[in-house]
Scaffold this motif. Structure first.
Motif, short mmCIF file in Angstrom:
data_model
loop_
_atom_site.label_atom_id
_atom_site.label_comp_id
_atom_site.label_asym_id
_atom_site.label_seq_id
_atom_site.Cartn_x
_atom_site.Cartn_y
_atom_site.Cartn_z
N VAL B 5 0.85 -1.19 0.00
CA VAL B 5 0.00 0.00 0.00
C VAL B 5 0.89 1.24 0.00
CG1 VAL B 5 -1.94 1.15 1.09
CG2 VAL B 5 -1.56 -1.28 1.53
N CYS B 6 0.70 2.11 -0.99
CA CYS B 6 1.48 3.35 -1.06
C CYS B 6 0.75 4.42 -0.26
CB CYS B 6 1.61 3.83 -2.50
SG CYS B 6 2.43 2.62 -3.55
N VAL B 7 1.42 4.99 0.72
CA VAL B 7 0.78 6.01 1.55
C VAL B 7 1.62 7.29 1.54
CG1 VAL B 7 -0.42 4.34 3.02
CG2 VAL B 7 1.85 5.19 3.70
N LYS B 8 0.94 8.40 1.56
CA LYS B 8 1.62 9.69 1.43
C LYS B 8 1.52 10.47 2.73
CE LYS B 8 1.93 13.43 -1.98
NZ LYS B 8 1.36 13.97 -3.23
N PHE B 9 2.59 11.17 3.05
CA PHE B 9 2.62 12.04 4.22
C PHE B 9 2.29 13.44 3.73
CE2 PHE B 9 5.16 14.76 7.13
CZ PHE B 9 4.59 14.39 8.33
N VAL B 10 1.23 14.02 4.26
CA VAL B 10 0.78 15.34 3.75
C VAL B 10 0.52 16.27 4.93
CG1 VAL B 10 -0.31 14.35 1.68
CG2 VAL B 10 -1.67 14.66 3.76
N PRO B 11 0.55 17.60 4.67
CA PRO B 11 0.17 18.51 5.75
C PRO B 11 -1.29 18.30 6.11
CG PRO B 11 0.76 19.72 3.73
CD PRO B 11 0.88 18.27 3.41
N ASP B 12 -1.59 18.38 7.38
CA ASP B 12 -2.95 18.20 7.85
C ASP B 12 -3.86 19.25 7.20
OD1 ASP B 12 -5.29 17.95 9.24
OD2 ASP B 12 -4.34 17.81 11.21
N ILE B 13 -4.95 18.80 6.57
CA ILE B 13 -5.78 19.78 5.86
C ILE B 13 -6.54 20.69 6.82
CG2 ILE B 13 -6.08 18.51 3.70
CD1 ILE B 13 -8.89 17.81 4.64
N GLN B 14 -6.58 20.32 8.08
CA GLN B 14 -7.25 21.22 9.05
C GLN B 14 -6.29 22.33 9.49
OE1 GLN B 14 -10.41 20.74 9.54
NE2 GLN B 14 -10.77 18.58 9.12
N SER B 15 -4.99 22.19 9.18
CA SER B 15 -4.03 23.20 9.61
C SER B 15 -3.96 24.31 8.58
CB SER B 15 -2.65 22.55 9.79
OG SER B 15 -2.12 22.19 8.52
N THR B 60 6.14 4.35 1.88
CA THR B 60 6.07 5.79 1.62
C THR B 60 7.40 6.30 1.09
OG1 THR B 60 5.28 7.90 2.49
CG2 THR B 60 6.80 6.69 3.90
N VAL B 61 7.32 7.37 0.31
CA VAL B 61 8.52 8.09 -0.12
C VAL B 61 8.35 9.49 0.44
CG1 VAL B 61 9.73 9.09 -2.09
CG2 VAL B 61 8.74 6.80 -2.26
N GLY B 62 9.28 9.93 1.26
CA GLY B 62 9.11 11.26 1.82
C GLY B 62 10.19 11.59 2.84
N PRO B 63 10.09 12.81 3.40
CA PRO B 63 11.09 13.29 4.36
C PRO B 63 11.05 12.50 5.68
CG PRO B 63 9.25 14.81 4.25
CD PRO B 63 9.02 13.79 3.19
N ASP B 64 11.95 12.85 6.60
CA ASP B 64 12.04 12.17 7.91
C ASP B 64 10.68 11.89 8.53
OD1 ASP B 64 14.78 11.83 8.37
OD2 ASP B 64 15.00 13.99 8.76
N ASP B 65 9.87 12.96 8.62
CA ASP B 65 8.57 12.85 9.31
C ASP B 65 7.63 11.87 8.64
OD1 ASP B 65 9.51 14.86 10.81
OD2 ASP B 65 8.10 16.40 10.11
N ALA B 66 7.87 11.57 7.37
CA ALA B 66 6.94 10.71 6.64
C ALA B 66 6.83 9.33 7.26
CB ALA B 66 7.35 10.62 5.17
N VAL B 67 7.79 9.00 8.11
CA VAL B 67 7.72 7.71 8.79
C VAL B 67 6.43 7.63 9.62
CG1 VAL B 67 9.01 8.34 10.89
CG2 VAL B 67 9.13 5.99 10.01
N ASP B 68 5.92 8.79 10.03
CA ASP B 68 4.65 8.80 10.79
C ASP B 68 3.51 8.20 9.97
OD1 ASP B 68 6.00 10.05 12.77
OD2 ASP B 68 5.08 12.03 12.47
N ALA B 69 3.55 8.41 8.66
CA ALA B 69 2.48 7.89 7.80
C ALA B 69 2.50 6.37 7.81
CB ALA B 69 2.63 8.44 6.38
N VAL B 70 3.68 5.77 7.66
CA VAL B 70 3.72 4.30 7.64
C VAL B 70 3.47 3.74 9.04
CG1 VAL B 70 5.00 3.83 5.52
CG2 VAL B 70 6.26 4.31 7.63
N ARG B 71 3.88 4.49 10.07
CA ARG B 71 3.61 4.01 11.43
C ARG B 71 2.11 3.90 11.69
NH1 ARG B 71 8.16 3.28 14.01
NH2 ARG B 71 9.73 4.92 14.00
N LYS B 72 1.39 4.90 11.19
CA LYS B 72 -0.07 4.85 11.34
C LYS B 72 -0.63 3.61 10.64
CE LYS B 72 -4.27 6.93 12.06
NZ LYS B 72 -4.96 7.98 11.34
N GLY B 73 -0.04 3.30 9.48
CA GLY B 73 -0.45 2.09 8.76
C GLY B 73 -0.19 0.83 9.57
#
Ligand SMILES: Cc1cc2nc3c(=O)[nH]c(=O)nc-3n(C[C@H](O)[C@H](O)[C@H](O)COP(=O)(O)OP(=O)(O)OC[C@H]3O[C@@H](n4cnc5c(N)ncnc54)[C@H](O)[C@@H]3O)c2cc1C
Ligand SMILES: Nc1ncnc2c1ncn2[C@@H]1O[C@H](COP(=O)(O)O)[C@@H](O)[C@H]1O
Lengths: 326, 264
Positions: B5-15, B60-73
Motif C-alpha cells: 500500500v502506497c501512503v503519502k505524508f501530507v500537511p494536515d488539511i485542518q491546519s 512511503t517516499v518522503g522526508p524524515d517525518d513521513a515515517v509517521d504515515a507508515v507508522r499509522k499504517g
C-alpha cells in the motif's frame, strides 16, 4: 514552442457533441498556437460530424480520429492514441479537460514520452519558449505559476478557466483517421461494463457557470435549491452528507473526493463549509452562502453571506430574479 | 497474497497550510499526517489480507517525518513498513515519485512476488491524482483506478472494481498482479486500537535510500523534475464582502446584488 501546433483532446457526449469545456480549451489553444494552428484528437466511435461545426467555428485545422478496435475508454489505450497523435501532429503541447480519466491518460503519456505534466490548470502562457501554467492549490488558497521544463507539455485545464470565443475566421477541419498501435499491455484491463449517466436536463455540474448546492440544512428537500438553480440556469450540487443520505445522486457531490467546481457563481444553502467540501469549490469566482448559523465556516470565504433560513431566502431570491428578468 | 500500500505524508488539511517561494509545502514539524484518503487503501489491504491470508506492506517516499504515515499504517494493522528516505528525492514531481515507488515495489518483489499494489485516490495536498496511473505505467501493471467497490477472486486471480466517473459508471477487471486506487467511498477505515498501537512498536520499518533501490538521483527530485514552480503566493482575501442577517428581505437583496454584479 509556438512554432508547433497545439493538440486538444476533444471530449464529447454520446451524441458526438463537444463537452462545453472543450470549446474553452480550443480558445486557449488558438492563442498559444498562433499560426501553427490547433489540432484535435477524436477518441471513440461516436460520429465526429456532430462536432464539426463547433470545431470549424473554433478554427481547428485537423482532427486525428483514433482508429482502433480496442476501447479508448481504457486509459492506457487512450494514452497509446495520444502518443500517436503527438507524433502525427508534431505538437509540443497537449491540452485535456481536467477529469479523473484524462489525468490517468496524461500520467501515462508523461511516463512514456518524458513529457512534463501539470493538472487542474486555470491559465496558460508561453514565456521564453516554455509553457507556464497557472493553478490554485491548497483548496484554492494559494496561486502558483509552474513552468514545464521538458520539451513536451501535457496540461489538464479546469472548466471555466477561459471564456470560449469563436475564431476570427472559421476553418474547414480535415478529419483524418490515425491508426493506433495498441500495446499488448494496454488491453490487460477489461472494460466489463460502461453505463453513460443520463443527463439531468440542467448544465453539467463540472463545467456549469453557476452551481447551487444543498447540504444537510435542506433536510432532504432540494426544491428551493433546484428552483434557484433553474432561475440562474445553473447546475445542482450537494455536500457529501446530502449524497450519503440519498437525497440526491452521488455524482452531485462537490468536494475533495467528489466533483471539483470553479463556476463564476457558487451558492451554498445549508452547507457548513467543511474543509473537505471547500477543497472542491473554493476556487469559485463568487461565493454566496445561506446558513442559519452565523458561525458556519463557509462565511469565512463567502462574498455574500446571509444568516438565515434557506427555505425563506432562496425562494424569495428566485422570485425577485424572475421579476427583474421580466 | 502480498499487498503493497502506497501512503503519502501530507500537511494536515485542518491546519493553516503554507507554500514556500519554491512552491513546496512548508513542513513545520508536527502538522503532517497520513493522507486521509490513503487510510481507505490501508483498510482495503487489511480486509483483503484477512480474507485471503495476506501480508501487507505500507510504503512511503518522503522526508524524515513521513515515517509517521507508515507508522499509522502499522498501527491500523499492516505487517511491515518501508520508508524511502533520501535528500535527492526532495522536489520530485508525480512522475519522479512514481519512479522511486516503482523501484521500491520491485525491490520488495525481489523477496517474494507482489500481487497487489494499492493507493489512495488522491493526495489531499495537491489533489493531483497522477501517481496511481504513473506508477502502474512505470511498473507495467494493469491499473484499476478509483475503485468504489473491489472484489478479488484469488482462485482465478481476477480483480474487479466499479468506478464512478463524471459522465459514466464503469466495471473494470484484470488479472493479478494489478494496481488499484481506491476511493473514500469503498470502506470505513478502522481506528488503531490500543493493541494495534502496542503491536506496531515491534513491527519492522525498513529505511531505504535511492542507492539501495538502484535509482539514479539525477532522474528524480528537483534535478529530474519536468516541471518547476516559478512562483507561489497566498490568494488575496476576497474584497467587498457582504454579510447580513435576514430580517425578511435578504432574498430580495441577494437577487439585487447578483444583478448588480452581473452574475445573472
Ligand atoms: C475523507 C473525507 C472526504 C470527504 N469528502 C467530502 C466531499 O468531497 N464533499 C463534501 O461535501 N464533504 C466531504 N466530506 C464530509 C465533510 O467533512 C462534511 O461532513 C460535509 O461536507 C458536511 O456537509 P453539510 O455542510 O451538508 O453538513 P453540516 O456540516 O451538518 O452542515 C449543515 C449546515 O446547514 C445549516 N442549516 C441547517 N438548517 C438550515 C436552514 N434551514 N437554513 C440554512 N441553513 C441551515 C447548519 O447551520 C449547518 O451549518 C468528507 C469527509 C471525509 C472524512
Ligand atoms: N510520496 C508518496 N509515497 C507513497 N505513496 C504516494 C506518494 N505520493 C502519492 N502516493 C500515493 O498516490 C496516491 C495519489 O497521490 P497524488 O497523485 O499525489 O494525488 C496517494 O493517495 C498515495 O496512495
Amino acid at each position: 514552442m509556438t512554432a508547433t501546433p497545439v493538440l486538444v483532446l476533444l471530449d464529447h457526449a454520446a451524441d458526438g457533441t463537444l463537452r462545453p469545456p472543450v470549446r474553452e480549451l480550443l480558445t486557449l489553444a488558438r492563442e498559444l498556437a498562433g499560426d501553427a494552428g490547433v489540432q484535435g484528437v477524436w477518441a471513440g466511435d461516436e460520429d465526429v460530424a456532430a462536432a464539426v461545426p463547433a470545431l470549424a467555428a473554433q478554427g481547428v485545422t485537423t482532427v486525428h480520429r483514433l482508429a482502433t478496435d480496442t476501447d479508448v475508454h481504457l486509459s492506457a489505450v487512450l494514452a497509446d492514441g495520444l502518443e500517436a497523435a503527438l507524433a502525427a501532429s508534431g505538437a509540443a503541447l497537449v491540452l485535456l479537460v481536467s477529469s479523473f480519466e484524462n489525468k490517468e491518460a496524461a500520467a501515462r503519456l508523461a511516463v512514456r514520452t518524458g513529457a512534463g505534466v501539470v493538472t487542474d490548470v486555470d491559465g496558460l502562457e508561453v514565456q521564453a519558449g516554455r509553457v507556464v501554467a497557472h493553478k490554485t492549490v491548497l483548496a484554492g488558497t494559494w496561486t502558483t505559476r509552474c513552468a514545464v521544463s521538458a520539451p513536451t507539455a501535457v496540461v489538464t485545464v479546469k472548466a471555466n478557466s477561459v471564456v470560449a470565443q469563436d475564431a476570427a475566421a472559421p476553418s474547414s477541419p480535415q478529419v483524418v483517421d490515425l491508426p493506433v498501435e495498441v500495446r499488448a499491455s494496454s488491453t490487460r484491463v477489461r472494460l466489463v461494463e460502461r453505463t453513460e449517466l443520463a443527463g439531468s436536463g440542467r448544465p453539467d455540474l463540472g463545467s456549469a457557470h453557476v452551481v447551487v448546492v444543498g447540504g444537510r440544512g435542506t433536510e432532504g428537500d432540494f426544491s428551493a435549491v433546484e428552483e434557484l438553480a433553474d432561475v440562474l440556469g445553473g447546475a445542482v450540487g450537494a455536500t457529501r452528507v446530502a449524497t450519503d443520505e440519498g437525497w440526491i445522486g452521488h455524482d452531485a457531490q462537490i468536494g475533495q473526493t467528489g466533483v471539483t467546481v470553479s463556476p463564476r457563481l457558487y451558492v451554498g444553502a445549508g452547507v457548513s463549509g467543511a474543509v473537505h467540501h471547500r477543497g472542491g469549490m473554493q476556487a469559485s469566482g463568487t461565493i454566496v452562502a445561506v446558513n442559519s448559523d452565523p458561525d458556519a465556516p463557509i462565511f469565512e470565504i463567502a462574498d455574500f453571506g446571509v444568516v438565515g433560513d434557506l427555505f425563506a431566502v432562496l425562494p424569495q431570491a428566485a422570485a425577485e430574479l424572475r421579476r427583474l428578468q421580466g | 497474497m502480498r499487498i503493497v500500500v502506497c501512503v503519502k505524508f501530507v500537511p494536515d488539511i485542518q491546519s493553516d497550510r503554507q507554500l514556500g517561494p519554491d512552491g513546496r509545502v512548508v513542513r513545520d514539524g508536527g502538522d503532517g499526517t497520513l493522507n486521509e484518503l490513503d487510510e481507505n487503501a490501508v483498510e482495503a489491504a487489511l480486509a483483503l489480507a484477512e480474507e485471503h491470508d495476506g501480508h501487507v506492506v505500507v510504503l512511503t517516499v518522503g522526508p524524515d517525518d513521513a515515517v509517521d504515515a507508515v507508522r499509522k499504517g502499522l498501527q491500523m494493522g499492516a505487517d511491515e513498513a518501508v520508508h524511502v528516505l533520501d535528500d535527492a528525492v526532495a522536489g520530485s514531481d508525480a512522475i519522479g515519485t512514481a519512479t522511486v515507488l516503482a523501484a521500491a515495489v520491485r525491490h520488495l518483489g525481489a523477496d517474494a512476488p507482489v500481487d497487489l499494489v494499492l493507493t489512495g485516490m488522491a493526495g489531499l495536498d495537491g489533489l493531483t491524482s497522477l501517481l496511481p496511473a504513473a506508477l502502474a505505467e512505470a511498473l507495467d501493471l494493469p491499473a484499476l483506478p478509483l475503485a468504489s467497490t473491489l472484489a478479488v477472486d484469488p482462485a482465478v486471480g481476477t480483480v474487479t472494481v466499479t468506478r464512478r466517473l463524471d459522465h459514466a459508471t464503469e466495471t473494470l477487471s484484470a488479472d493479478l498482479p494489478v494496481l488499484v486506487s481506491v476511493t473514500d467511498g469503498l470502506n470505513e477505515p478502522r481506528y488503531p486500537n490500543f493493541k494495534g498501537i502496542m503491536a506496531a512498536r515491534k513491527k519492522p520499518v525498513t529505511t531505504l535510500t535511492l542507492a539501495d533501490l538502484g535509482v539514479d538521483p539525477g532522474t528524480v527530485g528537483a534535478a529530474g523534475a519536468r516541471t518547476e514552480v516559478l512562483e507561489a503566493a497566498a490568494r488575496p482575501p476576497r474584497e467587498d464582502r457582504v454579510l447580513l442577517t435576514d430580517t425578511g428581505d435578504a432574498g430580495t437583496r441577494l437577487a439585487a446584488w447578483l444583478v448588480e454584479r452581473k452574475l445573472v
